[in-house]
Design a protein around this motif. Structure first.
Motif, PDB file in Angstrom:
ATOM      1  N   THR A   7      13.015  -5.123  -2.834  1.00 39.50           N
ATOM      2  CA  THR A   7      12.889  -6.556  -3.093  1.00 39.50           C
ATOM      3  C   THR A   7      11.699  -7.113  -2.316  1.00 39.50           C
ATOM      4  O   THR A   7      11.192  -6.485  -1.382  1.00 39.50           O
ATOM      5  N   ALA A   8      11.280  -8.308  -2.679  1.00 42.10           N
ATOM      6  CA  ALA A   8      10.177  -8.970  -1.979  1.00 42.10           C
ATOM      7  C   ALA A   8      10.515  -9.137  -0.497  1.00 42.10           C
ATOM      8  O   ALA A   8       9.672  -8.879   0.371  1.00 42.10           O
ATOM      9  N   ASP A   9      11.735  -9.544  -0.199  1.00 42.61           N
ATOM     10  CA  ASP A   9      12.133  -9.725   1.202  1.00 42.61           C
ATOM     11  C   ASP A   9      12.115  -8.409   1.966  1.00 42.61           C
ATOM     12  O   ASP A   9      11.661  -8.359   3.114  1.00 42.61           O
ATOM     13  N   GLN A  10      12.591  -7.347   1.343  1.00 44.07           N
ATOM     14  CA  GLN A  10      12.571  -6.041   1.998  1.00 44.07           C
ATOM     15  C   GLN A  10      11.127  -5.606   2.290  1.00 44.07           C
ATOM     16  O   GLN A  10      10.845  -5.071   3.358  1.00 44.07           O
ATOM     17  N   LEU A  11      10.247  -5.837   1.345  1.00 42.51           N
ATOM     18  CA  LEU A  11       8.851  -5.443   1.538  1.00 42.51           C
ATOM     19  C   LEU A  11       8.181  -6.266   2.632  1.00 42.51           C
ATOM     20  O   LEU A  11       7.453  -5.718   3.467  1.00 42.51           O
ATOM     21  N   LEU A  12       8.404  -7.568   2.628  1.00 38.04           N
ATOM     22  CA  LEU A  12       7.808  -8.405   3.672  1.00 38.04           C
ATOM     23  C   LEU A  12       8.304  -7.995   5.060  1.00 38.04           C
ATOM     24  O   LEU A  12       7.509  -7.915   6.010  1.00 38.04           O
ATOM     25  N   ASP A  13       9.603  -7.731   5.171  1.00 39.66           N
ATOM     26  CA  ASP A  13      10.153  -7.281   6.450  1.00 39.66           C
ATOM     27  C   ASP A  13       9.513  -5.964   6.883  1.00 39.66           C
ATOM     28  O   ASP A  13       9.124  -5.798   8.038  1.00 39.66           O
ATOM     29  N   ALA A  14       9.396  -5.037   5.944  1.00 42.73           N
ATOM     30  CA  ALA A  14       8.817  -3.729   6.253  1.00 42.73           C
ATOM     31  C   ALA A  14       7.341  -3.851   6.631  1.00 42.73           C
ATOM     32  O   ALA A  14       6.874  -3.201   7.569  1.00 42.73           O
ATOM     33  N   MET A  15       6.593  -4.682   5.907  1.00 41.45           N
ATOM     34  CA  MET A  15       5.167  -4.857   6.201  1.00 41.45           C
ATOM     35  C   MET A  15       4.959  -5.497   7.575  1.00 41.45           C
ATOM     36  O   MET A  15       4.007  -5.161   8.270  1.00 41.45           O
ATOM     37  N   ALA A  16       5.846  -6.408   7.944  1.00 40.23           N
ATOM     38  CA  ALA A  16       5.740  -7.036   9.259  1.00 40.23           C
ATOM     39  C   ALA A  16       5.988  -6.014  10.372  1.00 40.23           C
ATOM     40  O   ALA A  16       5.370  -6.086  11.429  1.00 40.23           O
ATOM     41  N   ARG A  53       0.866  -1.175   0.000  1.00 41.12           N
ATOM     42  CA  ARG A  53       0.000   0.000   0.000  1.00 41.12           C
ATOM     43  C   ARG A  53       0.902   1.222   0.000  1.00 41.12           C
ATOM     44  O   ARG A  53       1.667   1.444   0.939  1.00 41.12           O
ATOM     45  N   VAL A  54       0.809   2.008  -1.056  1.00 35.72           N
ATOM     46  CA  VAL A  54       1.645   3.198  -1.178  1.00 35.72           C
ATOM     47  C   VAL A  54       0.864   4.432  -0.715  1.00 35.72           C
ATOM     48  O   VAL A  54       1.333   5.190   0.122  1.00 35.72           O
ATOM     49  N   ARG A  55      -0.333   4.600  -1.251  1.00 34.16           N
ATOM     50  CA  ARG A  55      -1.144   5.766  -0.891  1.00 34.16           C
ATOM     51  C   ARG A  55      -1.583   5.680   0.575  1.00 34.16           C
ATOM     52  O   ARG A  55      -2.087   4.653   1.011  1.00 34.16           O
ATOM     53  N   GLY A  56      -1.354   6.747   1.308  1.00 34.39           N
ATOM     54  CA  GLY A  56      -1.766   6.773   2.703  1.00 34.39           C
ATOM     55  C   GLY A  56      -0.884   5.945   3.627  1.00 34.39           C
ATOM     56  O   GLY A  56      -1.303   5.601   4.720  1.00 34.39           O
ATOM     57  N   SER A  57       0.304   5.602   3.163  1.00 30.97           N
ATOM     58  CA  SER A  57       1.231   4.819   3.986  1.00 30.97           C
ATOM     59  C   SER A  57       2.604   5.479   3.918  1.00 30.97           C
ATOM     60  O   SER A  57       2.862   6.319   3.055  1.00 30.97           O
ATOM     61  N   PRO A  58       3.500   5.076   4.792  1.00 25.12           N
ATOM     62  CA  PRO A  58       4.854   5.644   4.762  1.00 25.12           C
ATOM     63  C   PRO A  58       5.786   4.965   3.751  1.00 25.12           C
ATOM     64  O   PRO A  58       7.001   5.095   3.856  1.00 25.12           O
ATOM     65  N   ALA A  59       5.253   4.263   2.769  1.00 23.06           N
ATOM     66  CA  ALA A  59       6.082   3.491   1.831  1.00 23.06           C
ATOM     67  C   ALA A  59       7.152   4.343   1.152  1.00 23.06           C
ATOM     68  O   ALA A  59       8.331   3.978   1.136  1.00 23.06           O
ATOM     69  N   GLU A  60       6.757   5.469   0.595  1.00 18.64           N
ATOM     70  CA  GLU A  60       7.731   6.304  -0.114  1.00 18.64           C
ATOM     71  C   GLU A  60       8.749   6.897   0.845  1.00 18.64           C
ATOM     72  O   GLU A  60       9.938   6.945   0.537  1.00 18.64           O
ATOM     73  N   GLU A  61       8.294   7.342   2.024  1.00 18.10           N
ATOM     74  CA  GLU A  61       9.204   7.906   3.023  1.00 18.10           C
ATOM     75  C   GLU A  61      10.252   6.882   3.451  1.00 18.10           C
ATOM     76  O   GLU A  61      11.385   7.237   3.758  1.00 18.10           O
ATOM     77  N   LEU A  62       9.858   5.598   3.476  1.00 20.17           N
ATOM     78  CA  LEU A  62      10.767   4.529   3.877  1.00 20.17           C
ATOM     79  C   LEU A  62      11.616   4.017   2.716  1.00 20.17           C
ATOM     80  O   LEU A  62      12.398   3.087   2.875  1.00 20.17           O
ATOM     81  N   GLY A  63      11.445   4.617   1.545  1.00 18.87           N
ATOM     82  CA  GLY A  63      12.207   4.198   0.375  1.00 18.87           C
ATOM     83  C   GLY A  63      11.726   2.886  -0.221  1.00 18.87           C
ATOM     84  O   GLY A  63      12.477   2.186  -0.887  1.00 18.87           O
TER      85      GLY A  63
END
Length: 116
Positions: free
Chosen positions: A77-86, A60-70
């Motif tokens: 990567t998939a692993d980076q995203l899973l770690d961040a989502m957790a 989820r990019v909109r309304g989340s800190p995704a862009e701020e977190l790079g």
């Protein structure tokens, strides 16, 4: 049939999906407010795998800190995203619904019908 929804009560699509599930006959529903009780990394990976999605598609990019977190869909990567989502469940797109017939990201909410 058992169904689990990873729900955000502040999201209109999530509320509409929940209403469909509550009205479906024979559904034994579990509601998990994923911002309060996020899935662990392994569960999140299993949900995406069962839905035939990549973590990039579940971000989820909109309304989340995704862009701020790079964390953009193209750079992480998939692993980076899973770690961040957790760590930051606000990064998980919703609602995710799991039944015996599979998992779907129910955007739009009518997609839930595929697994009922």
């Amino acid at each position: 049939m058992k169904a689990t929804i990873w729900h955000n009560p502040n999201c209109g699509t999530s509320r509409k999906t929940l209403a469909i599930l509550e009205e479906a006959p024979g559904v034994e529903l579990t509601v998990i407010e994923y911002l309060k009780n996020p899935p662990i990394r392994a569960k999140l990976k299993q949900l995406f795998d069962d839905a035939g999605m990549t973590p990039q598609e579940g971000l989820r990019v909109r309304g989340s800190p995704a862009e701020e977190l790079g964390l953009t869909k193209d750079d992480a990567t998939a692993d980076q995203l899973l770690d961040a989502m957790a760590r930051e469940p606000m990064l998980i797109n919703r609602p995710l619904v799991e039944t015996d017939k599979g998992v779907r990201l129910c955007r739009p909410q009518e997609i839930v019908q595929e697994i009922l």
